[in-house]
Design a protein around this motif. Sequence first.
Motif: not given
Length: 222
Positions: A37, A57, A97, A174
Amino acid sequence: MAGPAPRIVLLGRQGSGKGTQATRLSAVYEVPHVSTGEAFRAAVKEGTELGRAVQGYMDRGDLVPDDMVEAVIKAHLFGPRAPEGFILDGFPRNVAQAEALELMAGHRSLDVAVNLDASTAEVLRRIAGRRVCSKCGANYNVVDNPPRVPGSCDECGSALYQRDDDTEEAVARRLELYEKATAPLIDWYRQRGLLANVDAMGEPDAVTGRVVAAVQAALARR
Ligand code: AMP
């Protein structure tokens, strides 16, 4: 500390204290702290091609596509001057990921995945008070963890700001994505014997004590 420098992943909801605890662990174990981030926020600020690609995004609170995130991790952690150990904050964010990280890390993946467990009510309270350094990315909270001089960073003296994605809509998005995409990683790491669940409620110093104890226990087992 016996053995190679630790490789630690921090999991936990937005506002659970990943940034704060990652900075502290990085000092304790003398290994770099990588926040995807933070890397994206820096790219947006510098106006790079990556920054322009990820800004939409981020502003919506959506996840950046995996290939862009994995490229950042590869460049920081598995390039020519790869560090032996690291603290990962905000990556991995989904199972794909986590699998990519295993592949990139090769024979030596992780020592421990620490899940910072804090309630939704508590993380919403913390996000409302969150401030970030515009230069070095250090995290503060105006209530729980205020800077020594209001509005400026203890580390580098630069101005603190409220993140663009700490709006009510983006935070809701989020947290929803966290439950859907990221929370399954808790079981994923548990099945691999790598999970340490840590109570992340309460004072930052108390949480650091619990996190370090969990990491020490994991390192003692390797
Ligand atoms: P953070 O500072 O970890 O809350 O990340 C801020 C934003 O950057 C997220 O809301 C995403 O838009 C993006 N981001 C950071 N890390 C990742 C990741 N591992 N996968 C996808 N998007 C990410």
